[in-house]
Design a protein around this motif. Sequence first.
Motif, PDB file in Angstrom:
ATOM      1  N   UNK A 221       0.824  -1.215   0.000  1.00 37.04           N
ATOM      2  CA  UNK A 221       0.000   0.000   0.000  1.00 37.04           C
ATOM      3  C   UNK A 221       0.857   1.263   0.000  1.00 37.04           C
ATOM      4  N   UNK A 222       1.903   1.279   0.825  1.00 39.35           N
ATOM      5  CA  UNK A 222       2.743   2.480   0.920  1.00 39.35           C
ATOM      6  C   UNK A 222       3.464   2.751  -0.391  1.00 39.35           C
ATOM      7  N   UNK A 223       4.017   1.712  -0.986  1.00 37.99           N
ATOM      8  CA  UNK A 223       4.794   1.914  -2.213  1.00 37.99           C
ATOM      9  C   UNK A 223       3.881   2.240  -3.392  1.00 37.99           C
ATOM     10  N   UNK A 224       2.719   1.601  -3.459  1.00 37.72           N
ATOM     11  CA  UNK A 224       1.781   1.938  -4.541  1.00 37.72           C
ATOM     12  C   UNK A 224       1.407   3.410  -4.498  1.00 37.72           C
ATOM     13  N   UNK A 225       1.118   3.927  -3.304  1.00 34.87           N
ATOM     14  CA  UNK A 225       0.781   5.350  -3.177  1.00 34.87           C
ATOM     15  C   UNK A 225       1.949   6.225  -3.580  1.00 34.87           C
ATOM     16  N   UNK A 226       3.162   5.804  -3.210  1.00 35.84           N
ATOM     17  CA  UNK A 226       4.349   6.587  -3.546  1.00 35.84           C
ATOM     18  C   UNK A 226       4.581   6.634  -5.055  1.00 35.84           C
ATOM     19  N   UNK A 227       4.415   5.500  -5.723  1.00 33.31           N
ATOM     20  CA  UNK A 227       4.594   5.459  -7.178  1.00 33.31           C
ATOM     21  C   UNK A 227       3.503   6.274  -7.876  1.00 33.31           C
TER      22      UNK A 227
END
Length: 476
Positions: A221-227
């Motif tokens: 979830x964190x990385x998807x939002x960051x990308x």
Amino acid sequence: MSQKIIPVIMAGGKGTRLWPLSRASAPKQFIKVVNDRTLFQETLERVADPEIYAAPVVITNQDFRFQVAEQAREVGIDLSGILLEPVARNTAAAIAAAAFFLTARFGEDAILQLLASDHEIDAGTAYRQAIETARETARSGKIVTFGITPTEPVTGYGYIEQGEPLKSGAYTVKRFVEKPAADKAQDMLEKGGFYWNSGIFMCKASLLLSELEHFAPDVHAAVKASVDKADTDLDFVRLEEASFAQSPDISIDYAVMEKTRNAAVVASSFSWSDLGSWDAVWKLGDKDEGGNVVLGNATVLNTENSLVLSRSAHLAVQGLKDVAVIASEDAVYVGRLADAQEVGKLVKLLASSKASSALTETHPTSYRPWGGYTSLLHGDRFQVKRLFVLPGKKLSLQKHFHRSEHWVCVKGTAEVTIGDSVRFVRENESVYIPQGELHRLYNPGKIMLEMIEVQTGSYLGEDDIVRVSDEFGRGT
């Protein structure tokens, strides 16, 4: 034609295990250890075959972005992208970012090869065979790891035990084994069916992301939002910091590989080393009749089974055995090869003292998007540097409040801006830049420009700079 593999090269680490050559600001992937290519450049060349690979994507950090771009340019390798991690969050987050990025560009069925930028690998026939087996296994729905056939009971590596054979020629993974004690490593070597964990993986992007979502949902979830919130800056993709920082700090091994039922291992016989210590460098080096690996400015006499390497003063080593003697421009390390795994403890000791902490952080040679500089001499109110400027590159238009500078051209031709005037400075000519005056250095030629810079003033820190204009988007 077989589906091309997209390499994902992780190049953000700041390890110091090859101190004093490697530092936090000059990690081993970007330094030349045993030949005229850095480990990162060797990695790029290993995945350059257009019959097998698409253009790689590199994930690194803000500090190394220009080194990545320049070193790729030097060896003529085009990149699919350079992703910049805003904070360090281990390999799970880095790999997730690359998977999201490449899924958007190439689709969910894209096959990724995830690899470190600082390993030494013989990319011959055995390597190609392992790649083909891994690609077929990955297409069948497995996350493939490359298990290196062990040649000795090494305690510094993790191990993988093979399970049942698969149609592709790979095996299921029975279990992962943490770095073992010497007797346990010997037992595994004698039993067979165990491999060194190389940290190289291959899989479909969609499978990796689904397994991350299942086993490490916070990372996903964190990385998807960051990308999704990433910005493009020149040739770089800047991942959004606030979201990325929410990702747990966890490796891909702990996050996925030790939990998934879809892990497979390809038994690989190619030569591999993570070059994580000086004894590993010695093992791979070309040895003389005494078993010594001698690199750079060095002479040995009555010395056996030793590694002697100098990047500065000439080393003369006599009457020693089984030692490493390493000289950088500003520090020398001497120790037994048997203790090479303990260099990290010495680096921590150096870092704990104000008098020596800089030796673990900064290197005399620093790289910039226009080239870089090497610090040659420091004194009271003066310092001397060698500047090297790439063809067609220019420094920012800048000024300094506390120092003046003298530039002497030793190679190439420089275009120098001082205030409102512009002049050419050729070899064996010099120019003076007064304190507080706007100035710029530009290499209009086809060869590397080299200048000797003498700074004089009351404060000589790198932060005494005001950039008025900069083609690389750097602020003041």
